[in-house]
Design an enzyme around this catalytic site. Structure first.
Site, PDB file in Angstrom:
ATOM      1  N   ASP A   1       0.679  -0.718   0.300  1.00  0.00           N
ATOM      2  CA  ASP A   1      -0.045   0.524  -0.389  1.00  0.00           C
ATOM      3  C   ASP A   1       0.655   1.298  -0.471  1.00  0.00           C
ATOM      4  O   ASP A   1       0.748   2.250  -0.823  1.00  0.00           O
ATOM      5  CB  ASP A   1      -0.944   0.020   1.030  1.00  0.00           C
ATOM      6  CG  ASP A   1      -2.055   0.891   1.319  1.00  0.00           C
ATOM      7  OD1 ASP A   1      -2.212   1.434  -0.093  1.00  0.00           O
ATOM      8  OD2 ASP A   1      -2.635   1.372   1.942  1.00  0.00           O
TER       9      ASP A   1
ATOM     10  N   SER B   1      -2.991  -9.668   2.153  1.00  0.00           N
ATOM     11  CA  SER B   1      -3.286  -9.905   3.419  1.00  0.00           C
ATOM     12  C   SER B   1      -1.855 -11.056   3.639  1.00  0.00           C
ATOM     13  O   SER B   1      -1.496 -11.848   5.649  1.00  0.00           O
ATOM     14  CB  SER B   1      -4.648 -11.346   3.828  1.00  0.00           C
ATOM     15  OG  SER B   1      -5.321 -10.296   4.261  1.00  0.00           O
TER      16      SER B   1
HETATM   17  N1  AR6 Z   1       5.223  -5.418  -4.400  1.00  0.00           N
HETATM   18  C1  AR6 Z   1       4.699  -6.059  -4.369  1.00  0.00           C
HETATM   19  N2  AR6 Z   1       4.335  -6.978  -3.179  1.00  0.00           N
HETATM   20  C2  AR6 Z   1       4.960  -6.100  -2.194  1.00  0.00           C
HETATM   21  C3  AR6 Z   1       5.741  -5.221  -2.196  1.00  0.00           C
HETATM   22  C4  AR6 Z   1       6.105  -4.380  -3.526  1.00  0.00           C
HETATM   23  N3  AR6 Z   1       6.071  -3.283  -3.865  1.00  0.00           N
HETATM   24  N4  AR6 Z   1       5.390  -4.857  -0.722  1.00  0.00           N
HETATM   25  C5  AR6 Z   1       5.013  -5.527   0.052  1.00  0.00           C
HETATM   26  N5  AR6 Z   1       4.328  -6.371  -0.405  1.00  0.00           N
HETATM   27  P1  AR6 Z   1       1.226  -6.448   3.014  1.00  0.00           P
HETATM   28  P2  AR6 Z   1      -1.622  -6.566   4.016  1.00  0.00           P
HETATM   29  C6  AR6 Z   1       4.381  -8.191  -0.143  1.00  0.00           C
HETATM   30  O1  AR6 Z   1       1.890  -6.495   4.527  1.00  0.00           O
HETATM   31  O2  AR6 Z   1      -0.922  -8.479   4.700  1.00  0.00           O
HETATM   32  C7  AR6 Z   1      -1.161  -1.821   4.717  1.00  0.00           C
HETATM   33  O3  AR6 Z   1      -0.286  -1.539   6.095  1.00  0.00           O
HETATM   34  C8  AR6 Z   1       4.574  -8.353   0.960  1.00  0.00           C
HETATM   35  O4  AR6 Z   1       6.292  -8.881   1.411  1.00  0.00           O
HETATM   36  O5  AR6 Z   1       1.418  -4.694   2.294  1.00  0.00           O
HETATM   37  O6  AR6 Z   1      -3.017  -7.041   3.167  1.00  0.00           O
HETATM   38  C9  AR6 Z   1      -2.118  -0.938   4.849  1.00  0.00           C
HETATM   39  O7  AR6 Z   1      -2.509  -0.026   4.319  1.00  0.00           O
HETATM   40  C10 AR6 Z   1       3.220  -8.956   1.235  1.00  0.00           C
HETATM   41  O8  AR6 Z   1       4.119 -10.298   0.772  1.00  0.00           O
HETATM   42  O9  AR6 Z   1      -0.563  -6.325   3.266  1.00  0.00           O
HETATM   43  C11 AR6 Z   1      -2.514  -2.867   5.633  1.00  0.00           C
HETATM   44  O10 AR6 Z   1      -2.816  -1.486   6.350  1.00  0.00           O
HETATM   45  C12 AR6 Z   1       2.448  -8.926   0.678  1.00  0.00           C
HETATM   46  O11 AR6 Z   1       2.858  -7.626  -0.435  1.00  0.00           O
HETATM   47  C13 AR6 Z   1      -2.188  -4.004   5.584  1.00  0.00           C
HETATM   48  O12 AR6 Z   1      -1.231  -3.194   4.970  1.00  0.00           O
HETATM   49  C14 AR6 Z   1       1.423  -8.168   1.288  1.00  0.00           C
HETATM   50  O13 AR6 Z   1       1.900  -7.533   2.230  1.00  0.00           O
HETATM   51  C15 AR6 Z   1      -2.391  -4.853   4.163  1.00  0.00           C
HETATM   52  O14 AR6 Z   1      -1.630  -5.928   5.026  1.00  0.00           O
END
Ligand code: AR6
Length: 222
Positions: free
Chosen positions: A77, A160
């Site tokens: 995000d 997630s």
């Molecule tokens: N490209 C692809 N994947 C990524 C990237 C990127 N640039 N950066 C991280 N990931 P998360 P959630 C991966 O925490 O669990 C936020 O604060 C990461 O390694 O981004 O759905 C939102 O505002 C992981 O495998 O999302 C919400 O509050 C995946 O993306 C909360 O986090 C998802 O990790 C959502 O949590």
């Protein structure tokens, strides 16, 4: 059942270890030395797993793993809002929020992708709070948004499995089986990318895809 093939490109040798001529050594640091991908087809659609940063994807839409406020956060995000600029946040504010399991669409701002589909994954508690069903809804609702805009390509992150702590093996199975199900029906989507952040995430999705292919005769290796 059909099997997906894992294509591995050989690492480029460390640029500091070989001379360009006898005195001058290359000092350029090459960042991309390794690329792994797994691909296959479901009917006429393509499904591809890659390791990388989703903000770099040039697809019609990329998916954001947002929270219910749609006001930004960490993880993917944060990366999307940083790379896409303030226009995305302005549109999110106008939309005013999104319940868990649902999806909304904004422009892509400065991103190479035209659109961003924001979806809110479930926070993993213990598996008894409808986490599986909510995650399935995320993928389904993102694809419905893509169909409404008649998009042909879409890139997903692993929703997630970061801050929201959903177990990745379970999440991978839900993600891939939901997408496979959608691609068997009437859809404008021709290519689905999974952009996995890190080798461990890629491996979890590869294992899950291989599993699924073994059981699903409509999925084929390309
Ligand atoms: N490209 C692809 N994947 C990524 C990237 C990127 N640039 N950066 C991280 N990931 P998360 P959630 C991966 O925490 O669990 C936020 O604060 C990461 O390694 O981004 O759905 C939102 O505002 C992981 O495998 O999302 C919400 O509050 C995946 O993306 C909360 O986090 C998802 O990790 C959502 O949590």
């Amino acid at each position: 059942g059909a099997h997906f093939k894992c294509l591995t490109r050989k690492p480029i040798p460390d640029p500091l270890t070989y001379p360009v001529n006898k005195d001058i050594y290359r000092t350029t640091v090459l960042l991309t030395t390794w690329e792994r991908t797994m691909r296959g087809t479901i009917h006429s659609a393509r499904l591809e797993l890659v390791e990388g940063d989703i903000t770099q994807q040039k697809d019609d839409a990329i998916v954001n793993a947002a929270n219910t406020t749609l006001l930004g956060g960490g993880g993917v995000d944060g990366a999307i809002h940083r790379a896409g600029g303030p226009a995305i946040l302005e549109e999110c504010k106008k939309i005013g929020g999104c319940p868990t399991g649902e999806a909304v669409i904004t422009s892509g701002g400065n991103l190479p992708a035209q659109w961003v589909i924001h979806t809110v994954g479930p926070v993993w508690r213990d598996g008894s709070k409808r986490e599986d069903a909510l995650l399935r809804n995320d993928y389904k609702n993102c694809l419905i948004q893509a169909d409404l805009q008649q998009l042909e390509s879409i890139a997903f992150p692993s929703i997630s499995t970061g801050a929201y702590r959903f177990p990745i093996e379970k999440a991978a199975h839900i993600a891939l089986s939901t997408i496979a199900g959608h691609l068997k029906g009437k859809t404008t989507v021709k290519t689905v990318y999974f952009v996995l952040f890190g080798a461990a995430a890629l491996e979890a999705y590869q294992n899950s895809l291989q599993d699924l292919c073994g059981k699903d005769t409509e999925m084929k290796q390309v």
